[in-house]
Design a protein around this motif. Sequence first.
Motif, mmCIF file in Angstrom:
data_model
loop_
_atom_site.group_PDB
_atom_site.id
_atom_site.type_symbol
_atom_site.label_atom_id
_atom_site.label_comp_id
_atom_site.label_asym_id
_atom_site.label_seq_id
_atom_site.Cartn_x
_atom_site.Cartn_y
_atom_site.Cartn_z
ATOM 1 N N LEU A 56 0.831 -1.200 0.000
ATOM 2 C CA LEU A 56 0.000 0.000 0.000
ATOM 3 C C LEU A 56 0.869 1.255 0.000
ATOM 4 O O LEU A 56 1.980 1.241 0.545
ATOM 5 C CB LEU A 56 -0.902 0.025 1.227
ATOM 6 N N ASP A 106 0.794 3.807 1.808
ATOM 7 C CA ASP A 106 1.180 4.250 3.153
ATOM 8 C C ASP A 106 2.153 3.273 3.825
ATOM 9 O O ASP A 106 2.652 3.527 4.918
ATOM 10 C CB ASP A 106 -0.038 4.485 4.039
ATOM 11 N N LYS A 134 0.498 -2.208 4.785
ATOM 12 C CA LYS A 134 0.130 -3.577 4.420
ATOM 13 C C LYS A 134 0.766 -3.974 3.093
ATOM 14 O O LYS A 134 0.956 -3.147 2.208
ATOM 15 C CB LYS A 134 -1.386 -3.725 4.275
ATOM 16 N N TYR A 150 0.336 -7.084 0.068
ATOM 17 C CA TYR A 150 -0.541 -8.107 -0.480
ATOM 18 C C TYR A 150 0.306 -9.061 -1.303
ATOM 19 O O TYR A 150 1.052 -8.634 -2.184
ATOM 20 C CB TYR A 150 -1.631 -7.469 -1.345
ATOM 21 N N VAL A 180 -1.519 -2.289 -6.688
ATOM 22 C CA VAL A 180 -2.203 -1.387 -5.764
ATOM 23 C C VAL A 180 -2.171 -0.011 -6.397
ATOM 24 O O VAL A 180 -1.105 0.470 -6.806
ATOM 25 C CB VAL A 180 -1.504 -1.361 -4.383
ATOM 26 N N ALA A 187 -2.888 3.986 -5.950
ATOM 27 C CA ALA A 187 -3.040 5.025 -4.938
ATOM 28 C C ALA A 187 -4.325 5.791 -5.195
ATOM 29 O O ALA A 187 -4.698 6.027 -6.356
ATOM 30 C CB ALA A 187 -1.856 5.962 -4.962
ATOM 31 N N THR A 234 -7.045 4.009 3.065
ATOM 32 C CA THR A 234 -6.856 2.820 2.237
ATOM 33 C C THR A 234 -7.198 1.598 3.064
ATOM 34 O O THR A 234 -7.004 1.583 4.267
ATOM 35 C CB THR A 234 -5.390 2.721 1.761
ATOM 36 N N ASN A 235 -7.693 0.581 2.399
ATOM 37 C CA ASN A 235 -8.077 -0.635 3.122
ATOM 38 C C ASN A 235 -7.019 -1.682 3.034
ATOM 39 O O ASN A 235 -6.381 -1.947 2.162
ATOM 40 C CB ASN A 235 -9.389 -1.188 2.567
#
Length: 153
Positions: free
Chosen positions: A101, A103, A106, A108, A142, A144, A152-153
């Motif tokens: 992500l 930020d 996280k 993935y 991902v 932005a 963000t999730n």
Amino acid sequence: MIATVAVGKSPFALAASPKGDRLYVANVKSADVTVINTTGLQELGTVRTGKMPYGVAVTPDGTRALVANQQSGTVDYLDGEILEVVQRVTVGRYPESVAILPDGRKAYIINWFSGDISVLNTETGEEFTRIDIGDGARSLAVIAPENPAAPTN
């Protein structure tokens, strides 16, 4: 072409640091990552990883690179300063792709053979959850948000 830099066997995935000063190259057959200084176009070091490193991504602060080791079923946390694996996390079967992500909270990981995505805490390596996505997925991205202040999730 302006330069050729030697790397390990079967280079596959590349990831640049946010500043663009380093390039991380995942070498599938030699089970390592070559770190290249993009200014001097020379190798800074080679880091042993799990078997078949296939995907790599760098955290937004540039401190870590996450490497998906396909045959090992792991993700290595590579410290960008000391050029060593500082943590290894077990994920699903045949992890292929890593996306972090914006930020940096996280990551993935697409697990090709187990048909799921591992969601990792980039600080602790804890797997928050695994999301079932079915067979065949091998890559992800991902994007932005247009509004950087948006959650963000």
